[in-house]
Scaffold this motif. Structure first.
Motif, PDB file in Angstrom:
ATOM      1  N   GLN A  13       0.838  -1.197   0.000  1.00  0.00           N
ATOM      2  CA  GLN A  13       0.000   0.000   0.000  1.00  0.00           C
ATOM      3  C   GLN A  13       0.877   1.253   0.000  1.00  0.00           C
ATOM      4  N   ALA A  14       0.314   2.326  -0.492  1.00  0.00           N
ATOM      5  CA  ALA A  14       1.021   3.599  -0.485  1.00  0.00           C
ATOM      6  C   ALA A  14       1.443   3.948   0.940  1.00  0.00           C
ATOM      7  N   GLY A  15       2.671   4.436   1.063  1.00  0.00           N
ATOM      8  CA  GLY A  15       3.230   4.745   2.369  1.00  0.00           C
ATOM      9  C   GLY A  15       4.010   3.606   2.981  1.00  0.00           C
ATOM     10  N   GLY A  16       3.897   2.444   2.389  1.00  0.00           N
ATOM     11  CA  GLY A  16       4.590   1.268   2.910  1.00  0.00           C
ATOM     12  C   GLY A  16       6.026   1.177   2.436  1.00  0.00           C
ATOM     13  N   SER A  17       6.663   0.044   2.773  1.00  0.00           N
ATOM     14  CA  SER A  17       8.072  -0.167   2.462  1.00  0.00           C
ATOM     15  C   SER A  17       8.292  -1.536   1.844  1.00  0.00           C
ATOM     16  N   LEU A  18       9.327  -1.623   1.034  1.00  0.00           N
ATOM     17  CA  LEU A  18       9.803  -2.891   0.483  1.00  0.00           C
ATOM     18  C   LEU A  18      11.315  -2.824   0.409  1.00  0.00           C
ATOM     19  N   ASN A  84      11.130   3.227   1.018  1.00  0.00           N
ATOM     20  CA  ASN A  84      10.190   3.682   2.039  1.00  0.00           C
ATOM     21  C   ASN A  84       9.240   4.722   1.462  1.00  0.00           C
ATOM     22  N   SER A  85       8.164   4.965   2.181  1.00  0.00           N
ATOM     23  CA  SER A  85       7.174   5.971   1.757  1.00  0.00           C
ATOM     24  C   SER A  85       6.789   5.780   0.297  1.00  0.00           C
ATOM     25  N   LEU A  86       6.484   4.560  -0.061  1.00  0.00           N
ATOM     26  CA  LEU A  86       6.198   4.237  -1.461  1.00  0.00           C
ATOM     27  C   LEU A  86       4.938   4.944  -1.941  1.00  0.00           C
ATOM     28  N   LYS A  87       4.971   5.313  -3.228  1.00  0.00           N
ATOM     29  CA  LYS A  87       3.867   6.007  -3.873  1.00  0.00           C
ATOM     30  C   LYS A  87       3.373   5.162  -5.047  1.00  0.00           C
ATOM     31  N   THR A  91       5.240   2.289  -8.891  1.00  0.00           N
ATOM     32  CA  THR A  91       4.895   1.014  -9.494  1.00  0.00           C
ATOM     33  C   THR A  91       5.662   0.818 -10.799  1.00  0.00           C
ATOM     34  N   ALA A  92       6.377  -0.302 -10.880  1.00  0.00           N
ATOM     35  CA  ALA A  92       7.216  -0.574 -12.052  1.00  0.00           C
ATOM     36  C   ALA A  92       7.862  -1.939 -11.883  1.00  0.00           C
ATOM     37  N   VAL A 116       7.155  -4.402  -8.684  1.00  0.00           N
ATOM     38  CA  VAL A 116       6.741  -3.661  -7.490  1.00  0.00           C
ATOM     39  C   VAL A 116       5.444  -2.940  -7.829  1.00  0.00           C
ATOM     40  N   THR A 117       4.400  -3.196  -7.058  1.00  0.00           N
ATOM     41  CA  THR A 117       3.107  -2.567  -7.270  1.00  0.00           C
ATOM     42  C   THR A 117       2.699  -1.865  -5.991  1.00  0.00           C
ATOM     43  N   VAL A 118       2.409  -0.563  -6.108  1.00  0.00           N
ATOM     44  CA  VAL A 118       2.003   0.238  -4.959  1.00  0.00           C
ATOM     45  C   VAL A 118       0.559   0.657  -5.171  1.00  0.00           C
ATOM     46  N   SER A 119      -0.297   0.227  -4.280  1.00  0.00           N
ATOM     47  CA  SER A 119      -1.719   0.553  -4.407  1.00  0.00           C
ATOM     48  C   SER A 119      -2.044   1.820  -3.621  1.00  0.00           C
ATOM     49  N   SER A 120      -3.005   2.563  -4.130  1.00  0.00           N
ATOM     50  CA  SER A 120      -3.385   3.835  -3.479  1.00  0.00           C
ATOM     51  C   SER A 120      -4.460   3.632  -2.433  1.00  0.00           C
TER      52      SER A 120
END
Length: 120
Positions: A13-18, A84-87, A91-92, A116-120
């Motif tokens: 999710q957005a705001g998360g980390s990987l 961190n703080s993924l947006k 996603t790419a 990497v997929t970041v959901s809003s």
């Protein structure tokens, strides 16, 4: 020859980390630098972060400065990308790249990529 294998991608999710990992094998004793690139659908591949293998000096794309950190473990021949703080725009497919020797531009070796997929 150098072989690169990425891991660590996924859905967050957005705001998360990987944390992505890239394990190098083969002629790793003479690595010069490594990098992370990414390519989003319909867009060109772009450089995200680079690291010099011996000195550890780093550089980042403006879009990830302050959020992403590239690091390496010389003993494990592995480079990491802490995100961190993924947006959603992060996603790419993320690719690891490496050079054995200095090149003015471009990389000789590439991994297969990790999504990497970041959901809003």
């Amino acid at each position: 020859q150098v072989q690169l294998v990425e891991s660590g991608g996924g859905l967050v999710q957005a705001g998360g980390s990987l944390r992505l990992s890239c394990a190098a094998s083969g002629r790793t004793s003479s690595l010069y630098d490594m990098a992370w690139f990414r390519q989003a659908p319909g867009k060109e591949r772009e450089s995200v972060a680079t690291i010099r293998w011996n000195s550890g000096s780093t550089s980042y794309a403006d879009s990830v400065k302050g959020r992403f950190t590239i690091s390496r473990d010389n003993a494990k021949n592995t480079v990491y990308l802490q995100m961190n703080s993924l947006k959603p725009e992060d996603t790419a497919v993320y690719y690891c790249a490496a050079n054995q020797f200095y090149r003015m531009s471009g990389y000789d070796y590439w991994g297969q990529g990790t999504q990497v997929t970041v959901s809003s």
